[in-house]
Design a protein around this motif. Structure first.
Motif, PDB file in Angstrom:
ATOM      1  N   ALA A 196       0.570  -0.990  -0.512  1.00 21.12           N
ATOM      2  CA  ALA A 196      -0.423  -0.382   0.141  1.00 21.12           C
ATOM      3  C   ALA A 196       0.717   1.373   0.258  1.00 21.12           C
ATOM      4  CB  ALA A 196      -0.785  -0.123   1.114  1.00 21.12           C
ATOM      5  N   VAL A 197       2.276   1.445   0.711  1.00 27.27           N
ATOM      6  CA  VAL A 197       3.216   2.361   0.833  1.00 27.27           C
ATOM      7  C   VAL A 197       4.180   2.891   0.158  1.00 27.27           C
ATOM      8  CG1 VAL A 197       2.235   2.479   2.393  1.00 27.27           C
ATOM      9  CG2 VAL A 197       4.277   1.608   2.712  1.00 27.27           C
ATOM     10  N   GLY A 198       4.463   1.079  -1.082  1.00 29.19           N
ATOM     11  CA  GLY A 198       5.402   0.910  -2.211  1.00 29.19           C
ATOM     12  C   GLY A 198       6.362   1.129  -1.450  1.00 29.19           C
ATOM     13  N   MET A 199       6.648   0.081  -0.461  1.00 29.56           N
ATOM     14  CA  MET A 199       7.549  -0.402  -0.038  1.00 29.56           C
ATOM     15  C   MET A 199       7.896  -1.843   0.372  1.00 29.56           C
ATOM     16  SD  MET A 199       7.845   1.700   3.344  1.00 29.56           S
ATOM     17  CE  MET A 199       8.979   1.135   3.849  1.00 29.56           C
ATOM     18  N   CYS A 200       9.001  -2.407   0.595  1.00 31.02           N
ATOM     19  CA  CYS A 200       9.177  -4.183   1.106  1.00 31.02           C
ATOM     20  C   CYS A 200       8.106  -4.389   2.027  1.00 31.02           C
ATOM     21  CB  CYS A 200      10.068  -4.673   0.580  1.00 31.02           C
ATOM     22  SG  CYS A 200      12.320  -4.069   1.622  1.00 31.02           S
ATOM     23  N   GLU A 201       8.021  -5.354   2.708  1.00 26.95           N
ATOM     24  CA  GLU A 201       7.699  -5.641   3.495  1.00 26.95           C
ATOM     25  C   GLU A 201       8.923  -6.000   4.836  1.00 26.95           C
ATOM     26  OE1 GLU A 201       5.769 -10.640   5.663  1.00 26.95           O
ATOM     27  OE2 GLU A 201       6.112 -10.064   3.504  1.00 26.95           O
ATOM     28  N   LYS A 202      10.132  -5.943   4.560  1.00 26.91           N
ATOM     29  CA  LYS A 202      11.104  -6.684   5.344  1.00 26.91           C
ATOM     30  C   LYS A 202      11.190  -4.679   5.872  1.00 26.91           C
ATOM     31  CE  LYS A 202      15.592  -7.700   6.121  1.00 26.91           C
ATOM     32  NZ  LYS A 202      17.083  -8.696   5.659  1.00 26.91           N
ATOM     33  N   SER A 203      11.346  -3.976   4.994  1.00 30.96           N
ATOM     34  CA  SER A 203      11.390  -2.870   5.325  1.00 30.96           C
ATOM     35  C   SER A 203      10.118  -2.664   7.032  1.00 30.96           C
ATOM     36  CB  SER A 203      11.456  -1.552   4.686  1.00 30.96           C
ATOM     37  OG  SER A 203      12.042  -1.887   3.684  1.00 30.96           O
ATOM     38  N   ILE A 204       8.924  -2.670   6.672  1.00 27.76           N
ATOM     39  CA  ILE A 204       8.133  -1.847   7.503  1.00 27.76           C
ATOM     40  C   ILE A 204       8.525  -3.131   8.864  1.00 27.76           C
ATOM     41  CG2 ILE A 204       6.274  -2.317   7.774  1.00 27.76           C
ATOM     42  CD1 ILE A 204       6.121  -0.807   6.357  1.00 27.76           C
ATOM     43  N   GLY A 205       8.962  -4.380   8.536  1.00 28.32           N
ATOM     44  CA  GLY A 205       9.273  -5.115   9.897  1.00 28.32           C
ATOM     45  C   GLY A 205      10.286  -4.008  10.490  1.00 28.32           C
ATOM     46  N   ASN A 206      11.333  -3.761   9.526  1.00 27.10           N
ATOM     47  CA  ASN A 206      12.737  -3.893  10.455  1.00 27.10           C
ATOM     48  C   ASN A 206      12.620  -1.786  10.961  1.00 27.10           C
ATOM     49  OD1 ASN A 206      14.314  -5.535   9.977  1.00 27.10           O
ATOM     50  ND2 ASN A 206      15.165  -4.168   8.188  1.00 27.10           N
ATOM     51  N   ILE A 207      10.987  -1.358  10.303  1.00 27.72           N
ATOM     52  CA  ILE A 207      10.873   0.356  11.007  1.00 27.72           C
ATOM     53  C   ILE A 207      10.378  -0.086  12.522  1.00 27.72           C
ATOM     54  CG2 ILE A 207       9.461   2.193  11.383  1.00 27.72           C
ATOM     55  CD1 ILE A 207       9.767   2.265   7.672  1.00 27.72           C
ATOM     56  N   GLU A 208       9.577  -1.333  12.597  1.00 35.78           N
ATOM     57  CA  GLU A 208       8.461  -1.370  13.917  1.00 35.78           C
ATOM     58  C   GLU A 208       9.775  -2.472  14.378  1.00 35.78           C
ATOM     59  OE1 GLU A 208       4.105  -3.313  11.543  1.00 35.78           O
ATOM     60  OE2 GLU A 208       6.155  -4.426  12.858  1.00 35.78           O
ATOM     61  N   LEU A 209      10.335  -2.639  14.498  1.00 37.39           N
ATOM     62  CA  LEU A 209      11.223  -3.623  15.377  1.00 37.39           C
ATOM     63  C   LEU A 209      13.060  -2.609  16.188  1.00 37.39           C
ATOM     64  CD1 LEU A 209      12.061  -7.073  13.768  1.00 37.39           C
ATOM     65  CD2 LEU A 209      10.478  -6.543  15.852  1.00 37.39           C
ATOM     66  N   GLU A 210      12.508  -0.852  15.431  1.00 37.26           N
ATOM     67  CA  GLU A 210      13.034   0.248  15.306  1.00 37.26           C
ATOM     68  C   GLU A 210      14.082  -0.451  14.731  1.00 37.26           C
ATOM     69  OE1 GLU A 210      11.612   0.875  18.980  1.00 37.26           O
ATOM     70  OE2 GLU A 210       9.906   2.162  18.149  1.00 37.26           O
ATOM     71  N   LYS A 211      14.890  -1.125  13.666  1.00 37.81           N
ATOM     72  CA  LYS A 211      16.277  -1.400  13.581  1.00 37.81           C
ATOM     73  C   LYS A 211      16.813  -0.471  12.471  1.00 37.81           C
ATOM     74  CE  LYS A 211      15.942  -6.898  13.546  1.00 37.81           C
ATOM     75  NZ  LYS A 211      16.382  -8.224  12.985  1.00 37.81           N
ATOM     76  N   ASN A 212      15.886  -0.159  11.883  1.00 37.01           N
ATOM     77  CA  ASN A 212      16.093   1.369  10.635  1.00 37.01           C
ATOM     78  C   ASN A 212      15.043   2.550  11.439  1.00 37.01           C
ATOM     79  OD1 ASN A 212      17.807  -0.066  10.538  1.00 37.01           O
ATOM     80  ND2 ASN A 212      16.967  -1.462   7.843  1.00 37.01           N
ATOM     81  N   PRO A 213      15.167   3.323  11.037  1.00 30.55           N
ATOM     82  CA  PRO A 213      14.793   4.555  11.365  1.00 30.55           C
ATOM     83  C   PRO A 213      13.820   4.540   9.629  1.00 30.55           C
ATOM     84  CG  PRO A 213      16.122   5.225  11.152  1.00 30.55           C
ATOM     85  CD  PRO A 213      16.550   3.828  11.310  1.00 30.55           C
TER      86      PRO A 213
END
Length: 70
Positions: A24-41
């Protein structure tokens, strides 16, 4: 200060899978996961896209938290 987020909580309230949100926001699933886990801002662009998707302000998803030093 550290950037914290409530993305996972918000996503789950909407009953969305990471993959569905990513598409929906034009990203990959792994990026969403990394944001949720606060691994990557999230970038500013990503934060704005997420806020627009959920129809909330960026501050409703992302917030600063003071780091405590001992």
């Amino acid at each position: 200060m550290a950037v914290k987020n409530d993305l996972k909580k918000l996503r789950k309230e909407q009953r969305l899978k990471q993959a569905d949100l990513a598409i929906a926001v034009g990203m990959c699933e792994k990026s969403i996961g990394n944001i949720e886990l606060e691994k990557n801002p999230a970038s500013l662009e990503t934060a704005l896209r997420l806020a627009a998707y959920f129809k909330v302000s960026v501050e409703d998803i992302f917030h600063l938290e003071e780091e405590h030093t001992t």
